[in-house]
Design a protein around this motif. Structure first.
Motif, PDB file in Angstrom:
ATOM      1  N   PRO A  64       0.806  -1.219   0.000  1.00 38.68           N
ATOM      2  CA  PRO A  64       0.000   0.000   0.000  1.00 38.68           C
ATOM      3  C   PRO A  64       0.841   1.273   0.000  1.00 38.68           C
ATOM      4  N   TYR A  65       2.109   1.158   0.389  1.00 32.97           N
ATOM      5  CA  TYR A  65       2.973   2.350   0.462  1.00 32.97           C
ATOM      6  C   TYR A  65       4.092   2.290  -0.567  1.00 32.97           C
ATOM      7  N   SER A  66       3.825   1.645  -1.673  1.00 31.00           N
ATOM      8  CA  SER A  66       4.893   1.435  -2.657  1.00 31.00           C
ATOM      9  C   SER A  66       5.406   2.747  -3.229  1.00 31.00           C
ATOM     10  N   SER A  95       1.984 -14.340   6.569  1.00 36.79           N
ATOM     11  CA  SER A  95       1.122 -14.870   7.616  1.00 36.79           C
ATOM     12  C   SER A  95      -0.164 -14.055   7.693  1.00 36.79           C
ATOM     13  N   ARG A  96      -0.031 -12.755   7.838  1.00 33.76           N
ATOM     14  CA  ARG A  96      -1.197 -11.879   7.701  1.00 33.76           C
ATOM     15  C   ARG A  96      -0.941 -10.775   6.680  1.00 33.76           C
ATOM     16  N   GLY A  97       0.291 -10.661   6.233  1.00 31.83           N
ATOM     17  CA  GLY A  97       0.591  -9.721   5.153  1.00 31.83           C
ATOM     18  C   GLY A  97       0.544  -8.265   5.559  1.00 31.83           C
ATOM     19  N   ARG A  98       0.736  -8.005   6.859  1.00 32.58           N
ATOM     20  CA  ARG A  98       0.680  -6.609   7.331  1.00 32.58           C
ATOM     21  C   ARG A  98       2.080  -6.023   7.478  1.00 32.58           C
ATOM     22  N   ASN A  99       2.957  -6.394   6.612  1.00 29.93           N
ATOM     23  CA  ASN A  99       4.336  -5.938   6.740  1.00 29.93           C
ATOM     24  C   ASN A  99       4.473  -4.516   6.195  1.00 29.93           C
ATOM     25  N   PHE A 100       3.602  -3.640   6.663  1.00 32.09           N
ATOM     26  CA  PHE A 100       3.511  -2.284   6.134  1.00 32.09           C
ATOM     27  C   PHE A 100       4.785  -1.504   6.457  1.00 32.09           C
ATOM     28  N   GLY A 101       5.194  -0.713   5.510  1.00 33.66           N
ATOM     29  CA  GLY A 101       6.445   0.028   5.669  1.00 33.66           C
ATOM     30  C   GLY A 101       7.631  -0.790   5.174  1.00 33.66           C
ATOM     31  N   TYR A 102       7.422  -2.102   4.990  1.00 31.02           N
ATOM     32  CA  TYR A 102       8.491  -2.985   4.504  1.00 31.02           C
ATOM     33  C   TYR A 102       8.036  -3.793   3.281  1.00 31.02           C
ATOM     34  N   ASP A 146      -0.919 -17.173   1.319  1.00 33.75           N
ATOM     35  CA  ASP A 146      -1.446 -16.381   2.433  1.00 33.75           C
ATOM     36  C   ASP A 146      -1.948 -17.363   3.510  1.00 33.75           C
ATOM     37  N   LEU A 147      -1.301 -17.326   4.681  1.00 30.94           N
ATOM     38  CA  LEU A 147      -1.609 -18.321   5.715  1.00 30.94           C
ATOM     39  C   LEU A 147      -2.651 -17.836   6.717  1.00 30.94           C
ATOM     40  N   SER A 148      -3.390 -16.794   6.362  1.00 28.22           N
ATOM     41  CA  SER A 148      -4.298 -16.207   7.353  1.00 28.22           C
ATOM     42  C   SER A 148      -5.438 -17.140   7.767  1.00 28.22           C
ATOM     43  N   GLU A 206      -0.761 -20.592  15.313  1.00 30.68           N
ATOM     44  CA  GLU A 206      -0.597 -20.767  13.873  1.00 30.68           C
ATOM     45  C   GLU A 206      -0.323 -19.399  13.223  1.00 30.68           C
ATOM     46  N   PRO A 207       0.114 -19.408  11.957  1.00 28.85           N
ATOM     47  CA  PRO A 207       0.565 -18.153  11.336  1.00 28.85           C
ATOM     48  C   PRO A 207      -0.502 -17.061  11.222  1.00 28.85           C
ATOM     49  N   GLY A 208      -1.773 -17.455  11.075  1.00 32.16           N
ATOM     50  CA  GLY A 208      -2.799 -16.434  10.864  1.00 32.16           C
ATOM     51  C   GLY A 208      -3.236 -15.722  12.129  1.00 32.16           C
ATOM     52  N   PRO A 228       3.409  -5.158  18.840  1.00 34.21           N
ATOM     53  CA  PRO A 228       4.005  -4.025  18.119  1.00 34.21           C
ATOM     54  C   PRO A 228       2.961  -2.940  17.901  1.00 34.21           C
ATOM     55  N   GLU A 229       3.359  -1.879  17.262  1.00 37.02           N
ATOM     56  CA  GLU A 229       2.410  -0.780  17.116  1.00 37.02           C
ATOM     57  C   GLU A 229       1.185  -1.191  16.299  1.00 37.02           C
ATOM     58  N   LEU A 230       1.420  -2.011  15.274  1.00 34.55           N
ATOM     59  CA  LEU A 230       0.279  -2.467  14.471  1.00 34.55           C
ATOM     60  C   LEU A 230      -0.141  -3.847  14.962  1.00 34.55           C
ATOM     61  N   SER A 231      -1.240  -3.913  15.677  1.00 36.82           N
ATOM     62  CA  SER A 231      -1.594  -5.166  16.346  1.00 36.82           C
ATOM     63  C   SER A 231      -2.274  -6.170  15.429  1.00 36.82           C
ATOM     64  N   ALA A 274       7.684 -12.090  14.605  1.00 38.11           N
ATOM     65  CA  ALA A 274       8.804 -12.686  15.351  1.00 38.11           C
ATOM     66  C   ALA A 274       9.885 -13.165  14.389  1.00 38.11           C
ATOM     67  N   LEU A 275       9.462 -13.748  13.246  1.00 40.59           N
ATOM     68  CA  LEU A 275      10.454 -14.222  12.269  1.00 40.59           C
ATOM     69  C   LEU A 275      11.254 -13.063  11.690  1.00 40.59           C
ATOM     70  N   GLU A 276      10.638 -11.897  11.627  1.00 40.83           N
ATOM     71  CA  GLU A 276      11.323 -10.713  11.119  1.00 40.83           C
ATOM     72  C   GLU A 276      12.161 -10.010  12.191  1.00 40.83           C
TER      73      GLU A 276
HETATM   74  C1  FAD Z   1       2.894   2.577  11.420  1.00 41.60           C
HETATM   75  C2  FAD Z   1       3.662   1.286  11.532  1.00 41.60           C
HETATM   76  C3  FAD Z   1       4.111   0.886  12.762  1.00 41.60           C
HETATM   77  C4  FAD Z   1       4.826  -0.308  12.898  1.00 41.60           C
HETATM   78  N1  FAD Z   1       5.254  -0.647  14.135  1.00 41.60           N
HETATM   79  C5  FAD Z   1       5.986  -1.769  14.288  1.00 41.60           C
HETATM   80  C6  FAD Z   1       6.455  -2.126  15.586  1.00 41.60           C
HETATM   81  O1  FAD Z   1       6.185  -1.450  16.567  1.00 41.60           O
HETATM   82  N2  FAD Z   1       7.213  -3.245  15.695  1.00 41.60           N
HETATM   83  C7  FAD Z   1       7.505  -4.035  14.615  1.00 41.60           C
HETATM   84  O2  FAD Z   1       8.186  -5.055  14.793  1.00 41.60           O
HETATM   85  N3  FAD Z   1       7.064  -3.725  13.374  1.00 41.60           N
HETATM   86  C8  FAD Z   1       6.315  -2.617  13.181  1.00 41.60           C
HETATM   87  N4  FAD Z   1       5.852  -2.290  11.923  1.00 41.60           N
HETATM   88  C9  FAD Z   1       6.197  -3.153  10.764  1.00 41.60           C
HETATM   89  C10 FAD Z   1       5.123  -4.257  10.440  1.00 41.60           C
HETATM   90  O3  FAD Z   1       3.860  -3.670  10.311  1.00 41.60           O
HETATM   91  C11 FAD Z   1       5.051  -5.357  11.494  1.00 41.60           C
HETATM   92  O4  FAD Z   1       6.319  -5.985  11.638  1.00 41.60           O
HETATM   93  C12 FAD Z   1       3.967  -6.414  11.244  1.00 41.60           C
HETATM   94  O5  FAD Z   1       3.760  -7.134  12.435  1.00 41.60           O
HETATM   95  C13 FAD Z   1       4.266  -7.394  10.141  1.00 41.60           C
HETATM   96  O6  FAD Z   1       3.024  -7.997   9.806  1.00 41.60           O
HETATM   97  P1  FAD Z   1       2.788  -9.515   9.408  1.00 41.60           P
HETATM   98  O7  FAD Z   1       3.442 -10.382  10.413  1.00 41.60           O
HETATM   99  O8  FAD Z   1       1.334  -9.677   9.171  1.00 41.60           O
HETATM  100  O9  FAD Z   1       3.626  -9.574   8.067  1.00 41.60           O
HETATM  101  P2  FAD Z   1       3.783 -10.756   7.041  1.00 41.60           P
HETATM  102  O10 FAD Z   1       3.889 -10.108   5.700  1.00 41.60           O
HETATM  103  O11 FAD Z   1       2.768 -11.802   7.206  1.00 41.60           O
HETATM  104  O12 FAD Z   1       5.200 -11.351   7.437  1.00 41.60           O
HETATM  105  C14 FAD Z   1       6.365 -10.580   7.459  1.00 41.60           C
HETATM  106  C15 FAD Z   1       7.500 -11.305   6.707  1.00 41.60           C
HETATM  107  O13 FAD Z   1       7.758 -12.570   7.287  1.00 41.60           O
HETATM  108  C16 FAD Z   1       7.674 -13.613   6.313  1.00 41.60           C
HETATM  109  N5  FAD Z   1       6.783 -14.639   6.845  1.00 41.60           N
HETATM  110  C17 FAD Z   1       5.517 -14.409   7.254  1.00 41.60           C
HETATM  111  N6  FAD Z   1       4.966 -15.537   7.697  1.00 41.60           N
HETATM  112  C18 FAD Z   1       5.874 -16.506   7.553  1.00 41.60           C
HETATM  113  C19 FAD Z   1       5.855 -17.901   7.848  1.00 41.60           C
HETATM  114  N7  FAD Z   1       4.784 -18.471   8.379  1.00 41.60           N
HETATM  115  N8  FAD Z   1       6.952 -18.628   7.575  1.00 41.60           N
HETATM  116  C20 FAD Z   1       8.034 -18.037   7.047  1.00 41.60           C
HETATM  117  N9  FAD Z   1       8.116 -16.717   6.764  1.00 41.60           N
HETATM  118  C21 FAD Z   1       7.040 -15.945   7.004  1.00 41.60           C
HETATM  119  C22 FAD Z   1       7.047 -13.014   5.073  1.00 41.60           C
HETATM  120  O14 FAD Z   1       7.676 -13.483   3.908  1.00 41.60           O
HETATM  121  C23 FAD Z   1       7.217 -11.523   5.243  1.00 41.60           C
HETATM  122  O15 FAD Z   1       8.318 -11.084   4.510  1.00 41.60           O
HETATM  123  C24 FAD Z   1       5.112  -1.105  11.757  1.00 41.60           C
HETATM  124  C25 FAD Z   1       4.649  -0.690  10.506  1.00 41.60           C
HETATM  125  C26 FAD Z   1       3.928   0.493  10.392  1.00 41.60           C
HETATM  126  C27 FAD Z   1       3.429   0.913   9.044  1.00 41.60           C
END
Ligand code: FAD
Length: 513
Positions: A46-48, A87-94, A108-110, A128-130, A152-155, A163-165
């Motif tokens: 979303p922030y590309s 896992s939930r795809g909320r890797n916003f900012g990254y 998508d493992l949600s 589980e991942p979702g 983290p900030e985005l719950s 955790a993996l990141e």
């Molecule tokens: C305003 C804002 C605030 C934020 N604040 C924080 C913060 O306080 N702390 C913080 O840590 N981050 C923060 N973030 C970054 C990010 O939003 C979080 O890290 C978020 O929790 C990642 O979401 P996700 O786990 O759903 O991502 P996903 O995209 O599901 O996973 C993240 C990465 O891990 C890999 N992955 C996911 N699931 C698996 C799996 N099951 N097996 C192997 N690899 C997997 C994916 O390939 C992906 O690259 C913030 C972002 C924004 C925009």
């Protein structure tokens, strides 16, 4: 039924070969759990700041079980289709849920979203991942558990992906990868392994003892593309009797080093149990006000305006925040120790306050998210009042927890982001032995010039950091192609089981390949 529209294809695949893979994926998970074409909107970043479609997936597939996931991996291997796991795809900012290679299929493992176990006595959960942080928090409350999960900030992001990141939260369990205990992993060839005590079927200590016999495998699966983690043990914490939020303000930009150096010993001796956050005034202001309320001129916000903003919002140039936990006596004693430096040092004033009613929620030390798992606003809204389409991206660096390094990194980042016309809204989250420098770069993604500037700036920042001996903690996703001169040696070789023939998340953390 989802129909593949051919908008993006995996590298080397023709319409007909991909159509066969798509049909096979549909057979595995059911048509309603495969997305293509217009229904892929959630799998874009979303922030590309890249060219539209540069990271577009060809499809997204949502398995509901480990068996289905293994079948999806088998289809991908057979058809040589790159898979990108979220896992939930909320890797916003990254990079959000978007793959790094255009045309990948997103797994998508949600739908794998069960909290499998909560152990009140040993304080852990198996998830589980979702499962998102908000889900786990709510599950704990629903079953009458008072245990805390660090958030983290985005719950809404996933416990496992974060955790993996090596993501972080803000409590005494804020270093999330350190809370992992035992994983179940599906390897790139579809076989399954369980790490630690999980290697033995039915072992009673899988989520309690991190070790195993011989080498530990867990580290292989952090920030890697050797795997898909399908279960993870995560340590939870007992709620303390008292939680006290301690804040400190330093008036001048030059006060950063003494502020960090004053707080570090309190982290190392355990007085401060959470990581402490130090943010500049713009980092705080970006979450509570609009930029154009203060400044609508060209380029980065001038220091004189920042000073006005500090005075009006009662902020220091640097603002620190941490939490103290324990019984009333222990937390009270810790707060006196934290307040003491204010008498000794002219650079800051500190204030400790009890959380009203001490109804602590794990996110309660966030300034704007008191008692809420859902922050109402993030720094991307900083440019909201100025119109356009606000977005933000994050730049972060691993930092020794020392004042001199913090100053060096702050200057390095500030110089470069301001050169490109952006505000330096940044700071540090500091653990006893390392810190993470963070800069939140907000931009208007409807403005091609701003998007191009962000894209040009990142490789420069990475190169600046590398020249100074610093590296990104997440060389990932959105920055993967901007890693400049940074090269880290691989710490291990791949196993034949993990040899993924380029099919599993190519370009993910390319430093490791
Ligand atoms: C305003 C804002 C605030 C934020 N604040 C924080 C913060 O306080 N702390 C913080 O840590 N981050 C923060 N973030 C970054 C990010 O939003 C979080 O890290 C978020 O929790 C990642 O979401 P996700 O786990 O759903 O991502 P996903 O995209 O599901 O996973 C993240 C990465 O891990 C890999 N992955 C996911 N699931 C698996 C799996 N099951 N097996 C192997 N690899 C997997 C994916 O390939 C992906 O690259 C913030 C972002 C924004 C925009």
């Amino acid at each position: 039924m989802a129909v593949h529209t051919g908008s993006a294809l995996p590298p080397g695949a023709s319409d007909s070969t991909f159509a066969r893979a798509f049909t096979a994926l549909t057979r595995v998970v059911g048509a309603e759990n495969v997305h293509a074409g217009d229904s892929l909107a959630d799998y874009q970043d979303p922030y590309s700041f890249s060219e539209p479609g540069a990271y577009a997936p060809s499809a997204a597939v949502l398995p509901a079980s480990v068996d289905e996931l293994q079948a999806v991996i088998a289809v991908a291997n057979e058809h040589q289709i790159p898979l990108w796991t979220v896992s939930r795809g909320r890797n916003f900012g990254y990079g959000g849920a978007a793959p790094r290679v255009r045309g990948s299929v997103v797994a998508d493992l949600s739908r794998l979203n069960r909290v499998l176990t909560v152990d009140e006595d040993a304080c852990y959960a198996l998830v589980e991942p979702g499962v998102s942080f908000a889900d786990l928090h709510q599950h704990l409350r629903d079953i009458g558990s008072a245990l805390w999960v660090s958030v983290p900030e985005l719950s809404r992001g996933s416990v496992i992906g974060n955790a993996l990141e090596r993501g972080f939260g803000y409590t005494n369990a804020g270093d999330h990868s350190a809370q992992i205990c035992g994983m179940e992993v599906v390897l790139a060839d579809g076989r399954m392994v369980r790490t630690g005590m999980g290697a033995m079927t039915g072992n009673a200590a899988w989520q309690m003892y991190k070790g195993g016999y011989g080498p530990s495998l867990d580290g292989l699966f952090l920030q890697s593309n050797y795997d898909t983690v399908t279960k993870m043990g995560v340590w939870l914490t007992l709620p303390p009797d008292r939680a006290i939020v301690c804040t400190a303000k330093a008036r001048n930009e030059g006060d950063l080093a003494p502020l960090i150096d004053t707080l570090r010993p309190l982290l190392l001796d355990g007085t401060i149990q959470s990581n402490f956050m130090v943010g500049n005034a713009l980092a705080t202001a970006s979450m509570i006000t609009d930029r154009n309320q203060w400044y609508d001129g060209p380029g980065a916000m001038p220091d004189s305006v920042v000073r006005t903003l500090c005075d009006k919002l009662d902020l220091g140039w640097w603002n620190a925040r941490c939490a103290l936990y324990g019984t009333e006596e222990l937390a009270g004693h810790a707060s006196m120790r934290c307040a003491a430096p204010s008498a000794a040092s002219p650079v800051w004033s500190s204030r400790c306050g009890r959380i009203p009613g001490h109804q602590c929620h794990p996110t309660c030390i966030r300034p704007i998210a008191v008692s809420s798992a859902f922050p109402a606003r993030t720094s991307s809204a900083w440019r909201l009042g100025g119109g356009g389409d606000p977005a933000h991206t994050d730049f972060s660096l691993v930092c020794p927890p020392k004042g001199a390094d913090a100053v060096r990194q702050a200057q390095l980042i500030r110089r470069r982001v301001e050169e490109y016309g952006f505000d330096y809204a940044g700071g540090f989250t500091t653990f006893p032995r390392h810190g993470i420098a963070l800069a939140l770069v907000s931009f208007d993604k409807s403005d091609p010039e701003q998007k191009a500037a962000v894209g040009q700036m990142f490789p420069q920042l990475v190169a600046d950091a590398a020249a100074a001996g610093y590296v990104l903690p997440r060389a990932c996703d959105v920055h993967g192609s901007h890693r400049g001169p940074v090269r880290l040696g691989r710490s291990c070789g791949t196993t034949s089981a993990a040899d993924n023939q380029g099919c599993r998340r190519p370009q993910r953390h390319p430093l490791a390949r």
